[in-house]
Design a protein around this motif. Sequence first.
Motif, PDB file in Angstrom:
ATOM      1  N   ARG A 192       1.021  -1.250  -0.046  1.00 16.12           N
ATOM      2  CA  ARG A 192      -0.157  -0.019  -0.061  1.00 16.12           C
ATOM      3  C   ARG A 192       0.905   1.358   0.066  1.00 16.12           C
ATOM      4  N   ARG A 193       2.144   1.076   0.414  1.00  9.11           N
ATOM      5  CA  ARG A 193       2.835   1.993   0.256  1.00  9.11           C
ATOM      6  C   ARG A 193       2.988   2.940  -1.214  1.00  9.11           C
TER       7      ARG A 193
ATOM      8  N   TYR B 283       1.015   8.576  -9.444  1.00  7.83           N
ATOM      9  CA  TYR B 283      -0.034   7.951 -10.355  1.00  7.83           C
ATOM     10  C   TYR B 283       0.045   8.045 -11.858  1.00  7.83           C
TER      11      TYR B 283
ATOM     12  N   GLN C  83       0.500   3.487  -2.879  1.00  9.30           N
ATOM     13  CA  GLN C  83      -0.685   4.582  -2.813  1.00  9.30           C
ATOM     14  C   GLN C  83      -0.257   5.478  -1.944  1.00  9.30           C
ATOM     15  N   ASN C  84       0.726   6.633  -2.346  1.00  9.80           N
ATOM     16  CA  ASN C  84       1.154   7.599  -1.663  1.00  9.80           C
ATOM     17  C   ASN C  84       0.500   8.834  -1.583  1.00  9.80           C
ATOM     18  N   GLY C  85      -0.694   8.724  -2.661  1.00  9.38           N
ATOM     19  CA  GLY C  85      -1.618  10.000  -2.446  1.00  9.38           C
ATOM     20  C   GLY C  85      -1.053  11.221  -3.271  1.00  9.38           C
ATOM     21  N   TYR C  86      -0.110  11.076  -4.068  1.00  6.89           N
ATOM     22  CA  TYR C  86       0.544  12.059  -4.979  1.00  6.89           C
ATOM     23  C   TYR C  86      -0.102  11.793  -6.487  1.00  6.89           C
TER      24      TYR C  86
END
Lengths: 97, 649, 271
Positions: B618-619, B628, B621-624
């Motif tokens: 899940r790392r 992506y 999926q860092n939100g940046y």
Amino acid sequence: MNEYVVLSSILFTIGCVGVLTRRNAIVVFMCVELMLNACNLAFVAFARQHGNLDGQIAAFFVMVVAAAEVVIGLAIIMTIFRTRRSASVDDASLLKY
Amino acid sequence: MSIAFEEATVPVVDPSAADGVFSLLWLVIALPLAGAVVLLVGGALGRPGRLLDRWGHYLGVLAAVASFGLSVALFVSLLGRGEEERQIGQHLYTWFQVGGLDVGLDLLYDPLSALFLLLITGVGSLIHLYSVGYMEHDVRRRRFFGYLNLFVAAMLVLVLSANFLGLFLGWEGVGLASYLLIGFWQHKHSAAAASKKAFVINRVGDIGLSLAIALMFATFGTTDFAGISEVAGEASEATLTAIGLLLLLGACGKSAQVPLQAWLLDAMEGPTPVSALIHAATMVTAGVYLVVRANFIFELAPVAQTAVVVVGAVTLLWGAVIGCAKDDIKKALAGSTMSQIGYMMLAAGLGPVGYAFAIFHLLTHGFFKANMFLGAGSVMHGMNDDVDMRHYGALRTAMPVTFATFAMGYLAIIGFPGFSGFWSKDRIIETALADNLVAGLCALAGAGITAFYMTRLMLMTFFGEKRWERDVHPHESPAVMTVPLVALAALSVVGGVLVLGDWIVEWLLPVTGVGEHHEPPLPALAITAIIVAVVAVGVAAAFLLVGRRDVPREAPRNVSFVTRAARADVYGDAFNDTFVVRPAAELVRGLTTADRVGIDGVVEGGAATMGGLSGLLRRVQNGYVRSYALSLLGGVLLVVLALMAVNLA
Amino acid sequence: MAFWILAPLMVVAALGLLFVRKAVHAALLLAVVMISLAVLYAVLEAPFLFAVQIIVYTGAILMLFLFVLMLIGVDASDSVVETIRGQRAMAAVAGLVLGSVLVIGLAQISLGTVVGLDEANNGGNIEALANVLFSRYVFAFEATSALLITAAIGAMVLAHRERLEPKEGQAALAARRFQDYATSGKHPGPLPAPGVYARHNAVDTPALLPDGTASEASVSRVLAARGTVRSAPAMVDDITEVQRQLGVDAASTPETSGKAGATAHTEEEAR
């Protein structure tokens, strides 16, 4: 005719890299516009290559959609800026693990 | 032991439709049931509920007495009929229909049910009446009478049902009512535990009964007495033996026979009228009823029949030994009940020759045991609810009526010539000796021990020195309690008339059938003389060991092994603890551990592994958004490169 | 010919888009690319798109970008430090691979002879486009109209700020002021005006309280933060000078009576 397509792909690639590296949301948007314009160039070039106007029509539609997209995108950037006081795409990173 | 039944006739249950007074048969059950419903539900009604609190117990008595009156009327009508017409069936409604199983709520009224009806409602009514005095100051009197009515109703369902499922309904109802009544003083921890114990042990027996019913349905396709008795002979002997043994297991549970006897002594935690009801009129007699009722099974399954005899003989001695050592008057009587029911089971196991005597002893025992339990209750009433006989003594002057009636019961149970117990026990021992010498000798020995412990009880309670606690002023109980005592005492004395001219044998003939009669090894008169002699020895021994010495107020410590064993209920509880409760607890503990360590370990370990991997993954999926976008571009590149590779190749 | 002049310019401008720090500069570089593109459209026999590119893209969309930039602050520039580890290097590698693959791939193929739009544009480019647009692409055209309406409404919804509570009236404001005065002692009236002196517009000079002390509340907080507040004592000499010029005796005028204590105090001390 190759040169137009090559130019188009170069501009597209530059737009891509811009989207990946720039952090100001507005600049990122500009890079997206650059990519769309690069595509338009290819469309127009191919229209001339093939001798019909379908490519130009496609470019026209791309422009319309791009206009709509810019309006919405900028409105979203405004809203985010209003609440977070920042226009950086990296600051909107709460949706994560 | 081998009993030849080739020539024996297995009677077929073939009831005729109910008419005339017999159409009121359902009312016998409905009256106490209605009483129970009104008394138990009525408490929630506010003002009428408070009225019931004050007057409700008379309603309970009335329901029982009305039921008794109806039973008498039915009995008289049945007497007027010919022998062939003495089986009456009444179809109330269809209970349920499932596939081939068609169970109706049917009633069967035949000579056997008739006697049970009289016993249950008659003795039950007297106990109800007695309870009016005994429970006078209990705040939950209304509920107590509701439970009593429920108990009687359930027992009536049990003995009136025309199929095994209806019998099972009553069987469970009796179990429920006994649970409620034994634990009636639920605020006492011991009472709550005793009711739970009775319930659990009864469940073990119930499993046997329900399996037997299931097996009967699987074999015969019906659960009706009529249907099964008709085709019982067609089944294989192995199947019949299995059914018989399972029925015996059920009977053991309900009748407190070895090995399911442990609950009976603890059941003394209930109020004394309850003990009388359980021991005399209802509950424990159900097992004997079941064996006699299922005679069409047992007569075709000699092994099961032998098992019944063995269980009866063992319990007979077991209970008698316990009765010898108990200082608690109610527990001594409870041991005596076990022993007497053992007599009945033994007789019932002897086949058609014994059924009538089993039922006869059941009736007489119902009279004198109810008499003695109520008498014991009267004594406790006068002694501030003390049950220890070592604190009694010399009560015959303080409680003359109780003493006199108790003495009648005492003479009846030890088999004093002329009293009811003498006739019934004598016939059982005689039949047993004729049929099987070992069983007969066991019964004979039991008679002697019975004489011993009952004499001991009498001596410790009513004779000797006063050993009362301070502030105890024994007094005679009120008339509402002594009248039932007198009535029961009278019945204990004259109950033997039923056997005059072998009336009861003839009467039960349509139910029990005719069995092969064995000649006893000695003339009947000689056997009677021997029995009386054995009883006399028992009485004399008690006089020598108890009557001639002072009774210590504390139970002596240094006693023989036999006494210690008897005080510990011949280690019945210890046996259960060691071989059932503790292994089960260990098994459960082991299973929980296996579940926690093994199964949970696998499940949770797998989950933890996946969780750890996901945590690493899940790392990504860092939100940046840009990150992506980079993966997106990577995917595009892969597709483009793949396309080119394919095109160039 | 125009292509070979404009193409390097466009590539340079596009690359500039990657490297300039200020967003406004990026917008201007994008304008260069777009106008150049418009010229190329004209070269490619697309006069209508040439006009649309200039009017819609360069004129409308880029202006919109500039407006938004203005709204959120022109100096909201990127910091140089990259926050995501390896993002820049990976992006560069991916871009190079993509670009080289596209360029090399396109260089390998030959598109054949150019047909040209002379025939298609016969009778005028715009008429020909309209013919195609309102016949074969009429459904797409209608769909885009729906899209534009949706976008317009969407933009309005997004830009609209919902009022969460009713507007506060004058009575409520007055009540709140006095409530504050009751609880925290905050002055209910308007702040005092700054001191006014003849030689000065004096918004940066605090007013003097009756006891001669300065009232800090009379000066704008912005000026205080900048540190450009003048204090009344700093004016003392000026006053004396003015008085001297006017020929008035300094000692006899009431204005100077408070000058000795006319030092700056905080509001709390003054109170």
